[in-house]
Design a protein around this motif. Structure first.
Motif, PDB file in Angstrom:
ATOM      1  N   GLY A   5     134.095 173.481 201.837  1.00  0.00           N
ATOM      2  CA  GLY A   5     134.342 172.226 201.112  1.00  0.00           C
ATOM      3  C   GLY A   5     133.095 171.612 200.512  1.00  0.00           C
ATOM      4  N   ALA A   6     131.923 172.193 200.790  1.00  0.00           N
ATOM      5  CA  ALA A   6     130.685 171.690 200.177  1.00  0.00           C
ATOM      6  C   ALA A   6     130.617 172.146 198.717  1.00  0.00           C
ATOM      7  CB  ALA A   6     129.476 172.222 200.944  1.00  0.00           C
ATOM      8  N   THR A   7     129.723 171.511 197.960  1.00  0.00           N
ATOM      9  CA  THR A   7     129.480 171.930 196.572  1.00  0.00           C
ATOM     10  C   THR A   7     128.008 172.279 196.442  1.00  0.00           C
ATOM     11  OG1 THR A   7     131.243 170.501 195.753  1.00  0.00           O
ATOM     12  CG2 THR A   7     129.621 171.243 194.145  1.00  0.00           C
ATOM     13  N   ALA A   8     127.744 173.556 196.216  1.00  0.00           N
ATOM     14  CA  ALA A   8     126.363 174.047 196.216  1.00  0.00           C
ATOM     15  C   ALA A   8     125.912 174.409 194.811  1.00  0.00           C
ATOM     16  CB  ALA A   8     126.264 175.278 197.116  1.00  0.00           C
ATOM     17  N   LEU A   9     124.640 174.187 194.545  1.00  0.00           N
ATOM     18  CA  LEU A   9     124.009 174.721 193.329  1.00  0.00           C
ATOM     19  C   LEU A   9     122.897 175.642 193.785  1.00  0.00           C
ATOM     20  CD1 LEU A   9     123.164 173.097 189.971  1.00  0.00           C
ATOM     21  CD2 LEU A   9     121.372 174.364 191.195  1.00  0.00           C
ATOM     22  N   VAL A  10     122.926 176.880 193.279  1.00  0.00           N
ATOM     23  CA  VAL A  10     121.928 177.883 193.661  1.00  0.00           C
ATOM     24  C   VAL A  10     121.150 178.281 192.410  1.00  0.00           C
ATOM     25  CG1 VAL A  10     121.521 180.106 194.781  1.00  0.00           C
ATOM     26  CG2 VAL A  10     123.571 178.764 195.362  1.00  0.00           C
ATOM     27  N   THR A  11     119.837 178.332 192.509  1.00  0.00           N
ATOM     28  CA  THR A  11     119.019 178.760 191.361  1.00  0.00           C
ATOM     29  C   THR A  11     118.741 180.264 191.442  1.00  0.00           C
ATOM     30  OG1 THR A  11     116.925 178.254 192.490  1.00  0.00           O
ATOM     31  CG2 THR A  11     117.931 176.471 191.203  1.00  0.00           C
ATOM     32  N   GLY A  12     118.674 180.881 190.266  1.00  0.00           N
ATOM     33  CA  GLY A  12     118.328 182.308 190.199  1.00  0.00           C
ATOM     34  C   GLY A  12     119.391 183.214 190.777  1.00  0.00           C
ATOM     35  N   THR A  13     120.648 183.090 190.271  1.00  0.00           N
ATOM     36  CA  THR A  13     121.751 183.852 190.885  1.00  0.00           C
ATOM     37  C   THR A  13     122.102 185.130 190.125  1.00  0.00           C
ATOM     38  OG1 THR A  13     123.409 182.585 189.664  1.00  0.00           O
ATOM     39  CG2 THR A  13     122.826 181.787 191.871  1.00  0.00           C
ATOM     40  N   ASN A  14     121.314 185.476 189.109  1.00  0.00           N
ATOM     41  CA  ASN A  14     121.652 186.685 188.340  1.00  0.00           C
ATOM     42  C   ASN A  14     121.199 187.957 189.039  1.00  0.00           C
ATOM     43  OD1 ASN A  14     119.139 185.347 187.478  1.00  0.00           O
ATOM     44  ND2 ASN A  14     118.785 187.241 186.340  1.00  0.00           N
ATOM     45  N   ARG A  15     120.428 187.822 190.119  1.00  0.00           N
ATOM     46  CA  ARG A  15     120.016 189.027 190.859  1.00  0.00           C
ATOM     47  C   ARG A  15     119.412 188.606 192.201  1.00  0.00           C
ATOM     48  NH1 ARG A  15     114.230 190.290 189.299  1.00  0.00           N
ATOM     49  NH2 ARG A  15     113.595 188.669 187.844  1.00  0.00           N
ATOM     50  N   GLY A  16     119.077 189.613 192.996  1.00  0.00           N
ATOM     51  CA  GLY A  16     118.345 189.377 194.239  1.00  0.00           C
ATOM     52  C   GLY A  16     119.058 188.476 195.238  1.00  0.00           C
ATOM     53  N   ILE A  17     118.263 187.746 195.989  1.00  0.00           N
ATOM     54  CA  ILE A  17     118.780 186.916 197.094  1.00  0.00           C
ATOM     55  C   ILE A  17     119.718 185.824 196.564  1.00  0.00           C
ATOM     56  CG2 ILE A  17     118.062 185.326 198.930  1.00  0.00           C
ATOM     57  CD1 ILE A  17     115.380 186.987 199.044  1.00  0.00           C
ATOM     58  N   GLY A  18     119.402 185.267 195.401  1.00  0.00           N
ATOM     59  CA  GLY A  18     120.216 184.188 194.830  1.00  0.00           C
ATOM     60  C   GLY A  18     121.648 184.617 194.581  1.00  0.00           C
ATOM     61  N   HIS A  19     121.830 185.839 194.100  1.00  0.00           N
ATOM     62  CA  HIS A  19     123.181 186.369 193.883  1.00  0.00           C
ATOM     63  C   HIS A  19     123.956 186.361 195.210  1.00  0.00           C
ATOM     64  CE1 HIS A  19     126.388 189.092 192.594  1.00  0.00           C
ATOM     65  NE2 HIS A  19     126.176 189.732 193.727  1.00  0.00           N
ATOM     66  N   HIS A  20     123.309 186.830 196.271  1.00  0.00           N
ATOM     67  CA  HIS A  20     123.982 186.892 197.576  1.00  0.00           C
ATOM     68  C   HIS A  20     124.291 185.493 198.113  1.00  0.00           C
ATOM     69  CE1 HIS A  20     123.863 191.247 198.209  1.00  0.00           C
ATOM     70  NE2 HIS A  20     122.766 191.187 197.467  1.00  0.00           N
ATOM     71  N   PHE A  21     123.413 184.523 197.842  1.00  0.00           N
ATOM     72  CA  PHE A  21     123.701 183.137 198.259  1.00  0.00           C
ATOM     73  C   PHE A  21     125.000 182.664 197.617  1.00  0.00           C
ATOM     74  CE2 PHE A  21     119.332 181.985 199.828  1.00  0.00           C
ATOM     75  CZ  PHE A  21     119.752 181.375 200.999  1.00  0.00           C
TER      76      PHE A  21
END
Ligand SMILES: NC(=O)c1ccc[n+]([C@@H]2O[C@H](COP(=O)([O-])OP(=O)(O)OC[C@H]3O[C@@H](n4cnc5c(N)ncnc54)[C@H](OP(=O)(O)O)[C@@H]3O)[C@@H](O)[C@H]2O)c1
Length: 243
Positions: A5-21
């Motif tokens: 139910g949280a709303t998250a913003l993740v930076t750098g999600t096109n690859r690496g660790i950010g994608h997995h987040f």
């Protein structure tokens, strides 16, 4: 923090660790803004994709104006030019500081009011074990990560009053393309099992966040923290690759 139910913003999600987040947050029932400098490269079904360059103030402000329901900010994106502090190119050192330190800071400054309006929420900054040691060949990155640790601790104190939980993730060696390229250039080969899978790191990070931890460490991160009680020691990629 409850992630369902949280709303998250993740930076750098096109690859690496950010994608997995982004993927794991969705799996745990969060709404996710998956951001990237090149949004067309983001492959996270179910996420809202936003263009975001953390070193561009206009881009940061535009994201904060759109993602007004965010209560979890994950500062994952970073660029590492590589190189040492004394002999390295000064512009490259500045670029490394720009994303790791000033980019993270710009995101926090823009989203602190958003988090406050949404009940406080949380910030997770992705640091590195080299923040607590250093690594020859990449001392500029290590110093930028040390600065990001100081930033994280400062912001935690400043945002306590608005109820924002500020945590650091301190990983060691994570199996992303960037690390493999860096190691290959340094002529280092990793023993099987020397690298942590990014999906495992992200599960550790989000479990720690749900448990209210302020520093979330993998094995190498914990080893690096332990060195702080003694004289400074450099991290050896070669030794870690063989461990
Ligand atoms: N991999 C490891 O072993 C390791 C260990 C400790 C800590 N870390 C930390 O973990 C985080 C992620 O690392 P990673 O290995 O997943 O890195 P990565 O695969 O190189 O990915 C970095 C991500 O950050 C993005 N990025 C870089 N500069 C940006 C900017 N100015 N604005 C927005 N996005 C930007 C990149 O986008 P582009 O594709 O556009 O460049 C990419 O999506 C970093 O903070 C890194 O320092 C990694």
């Amino acid at each position: 923090m409850e992630l369902h139910g949280a709303t998250a913003l993740v930076t750098g999600t096109n690859r690496g660790i950010g994608h997995h987040f982004a993927v794991e947050l969705l799996r745990r029932g969060a709404k996710v803004y998956a951001t990237a400098r090149r949004p067309e490269l983001v492959d996270v079904p179910g996420a809202e994709v936003l263009r975001l360059d953390i070193t561009d103030q206009e881009s940061v402000e535009a994201a904060a104006a759109v993602a007004t329901d965010v209560d979890l900010l994950i500062n994952n994106a970073a660029f590492t030019a590589g190189g040492n502090l004394v002999t390295g190119d000064l512009d490259a050192i500045r670029l490394t500081m720009d994303s790791n330190y000033y980019g993270t800071l710009a995101m926090i400054r823009a989203f602190a009011p958003v988090l406050a309006r949404n009940g406080g929420g949380a910030i997770l900054n992705v640091l590195s074990a080299v923040a607590w040691t250093t690594v020859d060949g990449n001392t500029a990155y290590a110093a930028a990560k040390s600065a990001q640790w100081g930033l994280t601790n400062g912001v935690r104190v400043e945002l306590a009053g608005q109820g924002t939980h500020v945590a650091a993730l301190v990983p060691g060696l994570i199996a992303t393309e960037t690390l493999r390229d860096f190691a290959a250039n340094a002529g280092v080969e990793f023993r099987e099992g020397a690298l942590l899978d990014p999906a495992d790191l992200v599960r550790l990070a989000l479990d720690g966040l749900e448990a209210g931890e302020i520093e979330i460490l993998d094995r190498i991160g914990a080893d690096a923290k332990a060195t702080l009680t003694g004289p400074p020691r450099a991290f050896s990629l070669e030794a870690a690759a063989a461990a």
